[in-house]
Enzyme design. Structure first.
Site, PDB file in Angstrom:
ATOM      1  N   LYS A  58       0.661  -1.257   0.458  1.00 32.35           N
ATOM      2  CA  LYS A  58       0.018   0.122  -0.118  1.00 32.35           C
ATOM      3  C   LYS A  58       1.203   1.069   0.175  1.00 32.35           C
ATOM      4  O   LYS A  58       0.238   2.333   0.081  1.00 32.35           O
ATOM      5  CB  LYS A  58      -0.642  -0.198   1.204  1.00 32.35           C
ATOM      6  N   ARG A  59       1.938   1.015   0.660  1.00 35.81           N
ATOM      7  CA  ARG A  59       2.528   2.305   0.833  1.00 35.81           C
ATOM      8  C   ARG A  59       3.222   3.371  -0.061  1.00 35.81           C
ATOM      9  O   ARG A  59       3.906   4.565  -0.468  1.00 35.81           O
ATOM     10  CB  ARG A  59       4.445   2.781   1.445  1.00 35.81           C
TER      11      ARG A  59
END
Ligand code: GLU
Length: 449
Positions: free
Chosen positions: A214-215
């Site tokens: 996600k990052r």
């Protein structure tokens, strides 16, 4: 001996959104099964009752359908508790598993009963069709737990029972499952299941070669759906993440991929996810759509407040299609352009400050007035829906003689209300003669105060 018909499966756990890595694994399983005229199964692995939800399951199934990965069979593990129970009982009966009474991990004061597999403590070697032979010494696994109780089997056990009963011939999944394979083989041997072929796909990596997460940006398929990626582009790009067709061609349909797909060109190393390349594929697939398909796809992205009847909205989009085809990478860009950008002029009356009509070299905005009026006379001679070239021919001589900026700047602002937009010829071709005249009239009235 005749080879068994190919059976593959995708086994998502409905504990989160459909991840693009799972979508890629589903696609590869689908392609392999379809290429061989086999069966593709979707199995919802919802044994983790606390974390699994119906909503995630629905979203995952809808995502697979959106991609066109139609399954031949679907089942969910929570409907099969009695099947797993029978197999657990059989193992306990023949002594390959046993019930162990022991302190709970969560609360050592509480005693629980779990089912453990009697480990043969041997070296397991299996063949991965991409990576070759892989060996593990299973001694260190000990007698591992396969169920929390007879009605609460754990992941490794349910996978093996299901693959056995579904006669899965090829387990194709992410590389992160390699270390699960020896455990699962021990369970297979205990229940007397045949060993399937294994194919572990390379991980999807971020540009810095760490595992994509996600990052690094969006990892859920629905985020790409919302950005306006086409299913055709997603399928095309995901197929090429870790696999190649072998030639120079890059743009493929699902049908073409199905024809071409073999396991030969799966790479061992991680596959770097490149959003720019992904957008490039999307643009290529946008360009390959027919006008009618593209109009339908764009309409879903027109913000509600700008939508009229479908027919009206279609008519406006139809006139914008050449512009959209030329510069769009994702359909969300069209939505943004409509809300506040290069496409707004086609959907809403422009709202701007009168001073914007002033050409930078003019001392005063009033100089725009006679030029707009003359341009309007020339525009009046055009057909109702002129082409951009027709508009250019009608205005060019006047603009050359009076000064291009002097004529075209206020005209562009009158039509679009913006300092930056497409050229006025294109704007008029999209708006049509009457709408253009109406906007120029409004601009003149603004100047006249
Ligand atoms: N349920 C597992 C997962 O979501 C897949 C298991 C498998 O493919 O064997 O990662």
């Amino acid at each position: 001996m005749e080879a068994k018909p190919v059976v593959t499966r995708i086994a998502p756990s409905p504990t989160g959104h459909l991840h693009i890595g799972t979508a890629r694994t589903a696609l590869i399983n689908y392609l392999y099964a379809r290429h061989h005229g086999g069966t593709f199964i979707v199995r919802s692995e919802d044994t983790d009752r606390a974390r699994s939800t119906k909503e995630f399951e629905t979203e995952i199934l809808a995502g697979l359908e959106w991609l066109g990965l139609e399954a031949d069979q679907f089942y969910r593990q929570s409907d099969r508790t009695s099947i797993y129970k029978n197999h657990l009982e059989a193992l306990i009966e023949n002594g390959t598993a046993y019930v162990s009474r022991e302190p709970s991990k969560q609360d050592p004061a509480v005693e629980v009963e779990v089912v453990r597999l009697k480990n043969q403590n041997k070296i397991i070697t299996f063949t991965d069709l991409v990576r070759g032979d892989i060996s593990f010494d299973t001694t260190e696994l000990g007698d591992f737990v396969i169920a929390r109780s007879l009605t609460d089997p754990l992941y490794h056990f349910t996978v093996v029972v299901d693959d056995f009963l579904s006669e899965v011939t090829h387990v194709i999944r992410g590389e992160d499952h390699i270390s699960n394979t020896p455990r699962q083989i021990l369970i297979q041997e205990a229940i007397g299941a045949q060993r399937p072929d294994y194919v572990h796909l390379p991980l999807i990596l971020a540009p810095d070669r760490s595992k994509l997460s996600k990052r690094h940006g969006a990892v859920a398929l629905r985020e790409y759906q919302n950005e306006g990626f086409l299913p055709e582009a997603v399928v095309n790009y995901l197929a090429l993440l870790g696999w190649s067709a072998g030639g120079a061609q890059e743009v493929f349909s699902l049908t073409e991929l199905t024809k071409l797909f073999t396991l030969d060109h799966i790479q061992k190393g991680g596959a770097v996810f490149d959003i720019e390349k992904f957008k490039w594929f999307n643009r290529e697939h946008i360009r390959r759509m027919s006008d009618a398909e593209l109009i339908d796809a764009v309409r879903d992205f027109v913000p509600v407040e700008y939508r009229g009847t479908d027919a009206d909205t279609n008519a406006v989009i139809a006139r914008l299609i050449p512009l959209i085809r030329e510069r769009t990478y994702t359909l969300k860009e069209v939505a943004d352009g409509i809300s506040d950008g290069e496409y707004s002029f086609a959907f809403a009356e422009p709202d701007y400050d009168t001073s914007l009509l002033k050409w930078k070299k003019d001392p005063d905005v009033s100089l725009a007035l006679p030029r707009l009026k003359r341009a309007m006379e020339l525009i009046s001679l055009l057909p109702e829906m002129p082409t951009a070239d027709e508009v250019r021919s009608a205005l060019w001589d006047y603009a050359e003689s009076e000064g291009r900026g002097e004529v075209l700047w206020p005209l562009r602002v009158a039509l679009s209300g913006r300092a930056q937009s497409a050229d006025p010829f294109t704007l008029i071709a999209v708006l049509g003669r009457e709408k253009a005249k109406q906007r120029i009239t409004v601009a003149c009235a603004k100047i006249e105060g």
